[in-house]
Design a protein around this motif. Structure first.
Motif, PDB file in Angstrom:
ATOM      1  N   GLU A  23      58.731   9.337  21.862  1.00  0.00           N
ATOM      2  CA  GLU A  23      57.970   8.116  21.597  1.00  0.00           C
ATOM      3  C   GLU A  23      56.477   8.348  21.811  1.00  0.00           C
ATOM      4  O   GLU A  23      55.648   7.863  21.048  1.00  0.00           O
ATOM      5  CB  GLU A  23      58.454   6.958  22.476  1.00  0.00           C
ATOM      6  CG  GLU A  23      57.772   5.654  22.139  1.00  0.00           C
ATOM      7  CD  GLU A  23      58.328   4.445  22.870  1.00  0.00           C
ATOM      8  OE1 GLU A  23      57.761   3.351  22.678  1.00  0.00           O
ATOM      9  OE2 GLU A  23      59.304   4.572  23.627  1.00  0.00           O
ATOM     10  N   ASP A  41      64.683 -10.155  17.622  1.00  0.00           N
ATOM     11  CA  ASP A  41      64.283  -8.770  17.823  1.00  0.00           C
ATOM     12  C   ASP A  41      62.808  -8.578  17.451  1.00  0.00           C
ATOM     13  O   ASP A  41      62.181  -9.435  16.843  1.00  0.00           O
ATOM     14  CB  ASP A  41      65.196  -7.819  17.053  1.00  0.00           C
ATOM     15  CG  ASP A  41      65.043  -7.918  15.534  1.00  0.00           C
ATOM     16  OD1 ASP A  41      64.170  -8.664  15.056  1.00  0.00           O
ATOM     17  OD2 ASP A  41      65.807  -7.243  14.830  1.00  0.00           O
ATOM     18  N   ASP A  42      62.282  -7.410  17.837  1.00  0.00           N
ATOM     19  CA  ASP A  42      60.853  -7.124  17.648  1.00  0.00           C
ATOM     20  C   ASP A  42      60.420  -7.197  16.187  1.00  0.00           C
ATOM     21  O   ASP A  42      59.357  -7.720  15.876  1.00  0.00           O
ATOM     22  CB  ASP A  42      60.509  -5.750  18.210  1.00  0.00           C
ATOM     23  CG  ASP A  42      60.519  -5.700  19.733  1.00  0.00           C
ATOM     24  OD1 ASP A  42      60.590  -6.778  20.363  1.00  0.00           O
ATOM     25  OD2 ASP A  42      60.430  -4.588  20.282  1.00  0.00           O
ATOM     26  N   LYS A  43      61.256  -6.671  15.276  1.00  0.00           N
ATOM     27  CA  LYS A  43      60.888  -6.684  13.852  1.00  0.00           C
ATOM     28  C   LYS A  43      60.766  -8.111  13.338  1.00  0.00           C
ATOM     29  O   LYS A  43      59.790  -8.470  12.685  1.00  0.00           O
ATOM     30  CB  LYS A  43      61.945  -5.941  13.022  1.00  0.00           C
ATOM     31  CG  LYS A  43      61.690  -4.489  12.864  1.00  0.00           C
ATOM     32  CD  LYS A  43      62.692  -3.905  11.880  1.00  0.00           C
ATOM     33  CE  LYS A  43      62.326  -2.478  11.567  1.00  0.00           C
ATOM     34  NZ  LYS A  43      63.259  -1.845  10.634  1.00  0.00           N
ATOM     35  N   GLU A  55      55.019   9.927  18.833  1.00  0.00           N
ATOM     36  CA  GLU A  55      54.761   8.949  17.769  1.00  0.00           C
ATOM     37  C   GLU A  55      53.513   8.131  18.068  1.00  0.00           C
ATOM     38  O   GLU A  55      52.698   7.880  17.180  1.00  0.00           O
ATOM     39  CB  GLU A  55      55.965   8.019  17.604  1.00  0.00           C
ATOM     40  CG  GLU A  55      57.177   8.690  16.994  1.00  0.00           C
ATOM     41  CD  GLU A  55      58.362   7.749  16.887  1.00  0.00           C
ATOM     42  OE1 GLU A  55      58.150   6.529  16.708  1.00  0.00           O
ATOM     43  OE2 GLU A  55      59.494   8.236  16.998  1.00  0.00           O
ATOM     44  N   SER A  83      57.029   3.154  12.305  1.00  0.00           N
ATOM     45  CA  SER A  83      57.402   3.483  13.678  1.00  0.00           C
ATOM     46  C   SER A  83      57.982   2.218  14.290  1.00  0.00           C
ATOM     47  O   SER A  83      57.973   1.157  13.676  1.00  0.00           O
ATOM     48  CB  SER A  83      56.178   3.960  14.470  1.00  0.00           C
ATOM     49  OG  SER A  83      55.206   2.937  14.552  1.00  0.00           O
ATOM     50  N   SER A  84      58.466   2.336  15.517  1.00  0.00           N
ATOM     51  CA  SER A  84      58.995   1.141  16.182  1.00  0.00           C
ATOM     52  C   SER A  84      57.844   0.210  16.564  1.00  0.00           C
ATOM     53  O   SER A  84      56.692   0.640  16.677  1.00  0.00           O
ATOM     54  CB  SER A  84      59.792   1.529  17.425  1.00  0.00           C
ATOM     55  OG  SER A  84      58.924   2.002  18.434  1.00  0.00           O
ATOM     56  N   VAL A  85      58.159  -1.032  16.768  1.00  0.00           N
ATOM     57  CA  VAL A  85      57.152  -2.017  17.173  1.00  0.00           C
ATOM     58  C   VAL A  85      56.555  -1.610  18.520  1.00  0.00           C
ATOM     59  O   VAL A  85      55.338  -1.685  18.717  1.00  0.00           O
ATOM     60  CB  VAL A  85      57.752  -3.439  17.214  1.00  0.00           C
ATOM     61  CG1 VAL A  85      56.758  -4.435  17.791  1.00  0.00           C
ATOM     62  CG2 VAL A  85      58.201  -3.870  15.824  1.00  0.00           C
ATOM     63  N   SER A  86      57.398  -1.136  19.449  1.00  0.00           N
ATOM     64  CA  SER A  86      56.884  -0.747  20.768  1.00  0.00           C
ATOM     65  C   SER A  86      55.908   0.419  20.654  1.00  0.00           C
ATOM     66  O   SER A  86      54.882   0.446  21.338  1.00  0.00           O
ATOM     67  CB  SER A  86      58.024  -0.403  21.729  1.00  0.00           C
ATOM     68  OG  SER A  86      58.709   0.753  21.324  1.00  0.00           O
ATOM     69  N   THR A  87      56.196   1.383  19.782  1.00  0.00           N
ATOM     70  CA  THR A  87      55.287   2.506  19.567  1.00  0.00           C
ATOM     71  C   THR A  87      53.946   2.007  19.049  1.00  0.00           C
ATOM     72  O   THR A  87      52.886   2.431  19.518  1.00  0.00           O
ATOM     73  CB  THR A  87      55.905   3.516  18.572  1.00  0.00           C
ATOM     74  OG1 THR A  87      57.095   4.042  19.151  1.00  0.00           O
ATOM     75  CG2 THR A  87      54.947   4.648  18.239  1.00  0.00           C
ATOM     76  N   TRP A  88      53.988   1.090  18.112  1.00  0.00           N
ATOM     77  CA  TRP A  88      52.769   0.517  17.539  1.00  0.00           C
ATOM     78  C   TRP A  88      51.959  -0.211  18.613  1.00  0.00           C
ATOM     79  O   TRP A  88      50.732  -0.065  18.704  1.00  0.00           O
ATOM     80  CB  TRP A  88      53.150  -0.422  16.396  1.00  0.00           C
ATOM     81  CG  TRP A  88      52.009  -1.050  15.671  1.00  0.00           C
ATOM     82  CD1 TRP A  88      51.003  -0.425  14.998  1.00  0.00           C
ATOM     83  CD2 TRP A  88      51.754  -2.451  15.532  1.00  0.00           C
ATOM     84  NE1 TRP A  88      50.147  -1.355  14.439  1.00  0.00           N
ATOM     85  CE2 TRP A  88      50.590  -2.602  14.755  1.00  0.00           C
ATOM     86  CE3 TRP A  88      52.419  -3.586  15.978  1.00  0.00           C
ATOM     87  CZ2 TRP A  88      50.062  -3.846  14.429  1.00  0.00           C
ATOM     88  CZ3 TRP A  88      51.891  -4.824  15.648  1.00  0.00           C
ATOM     89  CH2 TRP A  88      50.731  -4.949  14.888  1.00  0.00           C
ATOM     90  N   PHE A 116      56.069  -0.706   9.563  1.00  0.00           N
ATOM     91  CA  PHE A 116      57.369  -0.370  10.159  1.00  0.00           C
ATOM     92  C   PHE A 116      57.715   1.109   9.968  1.00  0.00           C
ATOM     93  O   PHE A 116      58.876   1.472   9.849  1.00  0.00           O
ATOM     94  CB  PHE A 116      58.487  -1.283   9.634  1.00  0.00           C
ATOM     95  CG  PHE A 116      58.289  -2.718  10.046  1.00  0.00           C
ATOM     96  CD1 PHE A 116      58.664  -3.153  11.301  1.00  0.00           C
ATOM     97  CD2 PHE A 116      57.681  -3.614   9.184  1.00  0.00           C
ATOM     98  CE1 PHE A 116      58.452  -4.465  11.696  1.00  0.00           C
ATOM     99  CE2 PHE A 116      57.467  -4.922   9.562  1.00  0.00           C
ATOM    100  CZ  PHE A 116      57.856  -5.351  10.825  1.00  0.00           C
TER     101      PHE A 116
END
Length: 193
Positions: free
Chosen positions: A157, A3-5, A160, A66-71, A64
């Motif tokens: 999103e 996963d992204d994290k 964010e 926010s979500s990884v995709s948001t970042w 973390f």
């Protein structure tokens, strides 16, 4: 596939395979966002590399919140806006030079018509006019519009990514649509009927 994290944790420890996985997961979406701003494939590809170099270099500092995709989208939007500011600054400098220096070597030219890769062939001309109109929007309106209407991200999103409230993003999108409607009605008065 992790996963992204977990992927980001591995990247923060220098794992290039994890970076490649994250790149493969996001490169197409990020590229589409970048090209919506730059309107040039080479510039978008260069910025895409810059986005992932930044991710690699700053993964350890990601909190973390926010979500990884948001970042990732936040990095892409910031790189795009920085690119446009620099480009506009250079353009103003070039115009100033060509106005006041007799033998300037700069060649004035309009930017070529832009073809977004996600637009169907029969809609290319309309898309070119739309992206020209999008360029006239403020940075915030442009970002809110591109991310919600072109990229299809949810307003939550986008809020964010932009560090705004969802209501603020909704308002920006509505104002962008109103501005675009006015601009496009000038170009296509027969369609406004």
């Amino acid at each position: 596939m992790i996963d992204d994290k977990s992927c980001l944790h591995s990247i923060s420890q220098g794992n290039e395979e994890a970076l490649e996985q994250l790149y493969n997961n996001y490169c197409d979406r990020v590229f589409n966002t970048l090209i919506s701003y730059t309107k040039n494939e080479e510039d978008a590809e260069e910025l895409l590399q810059d986005v992932f170099v930044t991710i690699y270099n700053t993964a350890a500092s990601f909190k973390f919140n926010s979500s990884v995709s948001t970042w990732i989208y936040r990095i892409a939007v910031n790189k795009s806006l920085d690119f446009l500011r620099k480009k506009n600054s250079q353009k103003r400098s070039g115009i100033f030079t060509s106005l006041y220096v007799k033998h300037s070597s700069e060649v004035k030219h309009e930017t070529p018509d832009f073809d977004h890769p996600g637009v169907k062939l029969e809609n290319k001309e309309d898309a070119q006019q739309l992206f020209k109109a999008i360029d006239s929007l403020s940075e915030n309106q442009k970002t809110a519009f591109i991310l919600t209407q072109v990229e299809g991200l949810p307003q939550k999103e986008v809020a964010e990514i932009m560090k705004h409230s969802r209501k603020s993003v909704e308002s920006l999108v509505q104002r962008a649509k109103a501005s675009l409607r006015k601009e496009l009605e000038k170009l296509y008065p027969e369609r406004g009927k």
